[in-house]
Design an enzyme around this catalytic site. Structure first.
Site, PDB file in Angstrom:
ATOM      1  N   GLY A  21       0.826  -1.212   0.000  1.00 51.23           N
ATOM      2  CA  GLY A  21       0.000   0.000   0.000  1.00 51.23           C
ATOM      3  C   GLY A  21       0.854   1.253   0.000  1.00 51.23           C
ATOM      4  O   GLY A  21       2.091   1.184  -0.090  1.00 51.23           O
ATOM      5  N   PHE A  22       0.177   2.367   0.116  1.00 50.93           N
ATOM      6  CA  PHE A  22       0.876   3.656   0.035  1.00 50.93           C
ATOM      7  C   PHE A  22       1.867   3.827   1.191  1.00 50.93           C
ATOM      8  O   PHE A  22       3.090   3.864   0.984  1.00 50.93           O
ATOM      9  CB  PHE A  22      -0.192   4.757  -0.008  1.00 50.93           C
ATOM     10  CG  PHE A  22       0.288   6.109   0.387  1.00 50.93           C
ATOM     11  CD1 PHE A  22       1.395   6.676  -0.237  1.00 50.93           C
ATOM     12  CD2 PHE A  22      -0.348   6.818   1.402  1.00 50.93           C
ATOM     13  CE1 PHE A  22       1.850   7.937   0.136  1.00 50.93           C
ATOM     14  CE2 PHE A  22       0.089   8.071   1.774  1.00 50.93           C
ATOM     15  CZ  PHE A  22       1.202   8.629   1.145  1.00 50.93           C
ATOM     16  N   GLY A  24      -3.610  -2.221  -2.268  1.00 52.34           N
ATOM     17  CA  GLY A  24      -2.169  -2.126  -2.510  1.00 52.34           C
ATOM     18  C   GLY A  24      -1.895  -2.427  -3.973  1.00 52.34           C
ATOM     19  O   GLY A  24      -2.727  -3.010  -4.670  1.00 52.34           O
ATOM     20  N   TYR A  62     -15.577   2.706  10.661  1.00 49.99           N
ATOM     21  CA  TYR A  62     -14.112   2.673  10.546  1.00 49.99           C
ATOM     22  C   TYR A  62     -13.486   3.105  11.867  1.00 49.99           C
ATOM     23  O   TYR A  62     -12.572   2.451  12.376  1.00 49.99           O
ATOM     24  CB  TYR A  62     -13.688   3.600   9.403  1.00 49.99           C
ATOM     25  CG  TYR A  62     -12.200   3.647   9.172  1.00 49.99           C
ATOM     26  CD1 TYR A  62     -11.525   2.530   8.699  1.00 49.99           C
ATOM     27  CD2 TYR A  62     -11.475   4.809   9.408  1.00 49.99           C
ATOM     28  CE1 TYR A  62     -10.162   2.559   8.471  1.00 49.99           C
ATOM     29  CE2 TYR A  62     -10.102   4.855   9.192  1.00 49.99           C
ATOM     30  CZ  TYR A  62      -9.455   3.730   8.718  1.00 49.99           C
ATOM     31  OH  TYR A  62      -8.102   3.765   8.503  1.00 49.99           O
TER      32      TYR A  62
END
Ligand code: UDP
Length: 321
Positions: free
Chosen positions: A10-11, A36, A149
């Site tokens: 991922g970032f 990702g 979340y």
């Protein structure tokens, strides 16, 4: 050291994995490539001892395989981005809760240190700015999916702290504030790559709400350095840390900056939140971290500002566009 990075494609994860590899660590990345990207691993594939496992942290067997031989874990695998959470709430909740449960168990069983990535979302609507780690969390109702979340990440934090308390697990929790840099994509809602992609396409740049809401954008390079320092700091184990930049900017100012850099004539359109995210969506007016605790623990001073790193992000998005 042999290190497992979940979400390493991922970032933030890929920047973290690269930083670990460049100090000589042997890195295993466990990532299901849902958000990702394979190309984020290009530089890592050239480093000695690198291992990539395509797998889902919800599967205990995949986590066990990734943790084999590991001496430390950075757990960044998660469903991220407001848009993704709102669009795929079931998968997001399951990934963020069961995934963390599995990874914490694997670290606790091996007695190895673990960093659990949480989010500034856990503050919810917040009671005051800047947000301090010991502030109360103020979440909205359960029919507004955005808050799932925050609630999921709060459970992750409880679990990490509980493992520390009950088993002495060397667990650190990081609450990431808005983090930006090369490789971030706009598809899952993140505002900076979105604005740049929109400007490159000729617009419009979509400002949600009236644009007076503010955010603080931290550079991924500084975030990664803080994570590595925290996991190696005994005083950080069993604690929660805000990680981000305290420099505040409004979304309208951000749109103006992107426009000036990418396409000065580009139109900016204001879109109501309920049109952007569906009815009942609640956005946050301000989100500012207190970085005092981070500074006290590791001497962290965020030096990079949006004006200095925005051109680098524009160049990265342009390269992919
Ligand atoms: N935002 C916006 N236009 C977009 C995407 C986001 O105006 O196309 C706003 C969003 O409403 C929020 C801010 O930019 O106020 C940051 O959004 P992001 O999803 O990047 O992060 P978060 O909401 O988690 O801080």
């Amino acid at each position: 050291m042999r290190v497992l990075v979940t979400g390493g494609a991922g970032f933030i994860g890929s920047h973290l994995a690269e930083a670990l590899a460049s100090r000589g660590d042997q890195v295993t990345v466990l990532d299901d490539l849902s958000t990702g990207r394979e190309e984020n691993l290009a530089a890592l594939r050239r480093t000695p001892g690198f291992r990539f496992l395509r797998g889902d942290v919800r599967e205990a067997a995949a986590v066990e395989e990734g943790a084999e031989g590991a001496e430390a874990v950075f757990h960044l695998a998660a469903a991220v981005g407001v848009r993704l959470i709102v669009e795929q709430p079931v998968r997001s909740i399951e990934t963020n809760i069961h995934g963390t449960e599995n990874v914490l168990r694997a670290a606790a069983a091996r007695g190895i240190p673990i960093l659990v990535a949480s989010s500034s979302e856990v503050y919810g609507k917040g009671i005051r700015c800047p947000f301090r780690e010991e502030d109360d969390l103020v979440l909205g109702p359960t029919h507004v999916m955005r808050w799932s979340y925050a609630a999921g990440k709060a459970v992750d934090e409880f679990l990490a702290l509980a493992h520390h308390r009950e088993h002495g697990t060397r667990a650190v929790v990081t609450r990431f504030f808005n983090t930006v840099g090369p490789r971030q994509v706009g598809r899952y809602g993140m505002v900076i790559p979105r604005f740049i992609e929109q400007a490159l396409a000729g617009g419009p740049i979509t400002v949600y709400g009236d644009g007076t809401q503010t955010r603080c954008f931290g550079h991924v390079g500084e975030v990664v350095r803080a994570c590595i320092a925290l996991l190696g700091t005994e005083a950080a184990w069993g604690r929660v840390f805000n990680v981000g930049s305290p420099h505040e900017v409004s979304v309208q100012e951000l749109a103006d900056k992107v426009r000036a850099l990418v396409a000065p004539g580009c139109p900016v359109e204001k879109i109501p939140f309920e049109v952007a995210y569906g009815p009942g969506f609640e956005d946050l007016e301000r989100r500012v971290p207190s970085v005092e605790r981070l500074r006290a623990a590791i001497g962290f001073h965020p030096e990079r500002t949006l004006d200095d790193f925005l051109p680098e992000i524009v160049a990265d998005v342009r390269g992919r566009y």
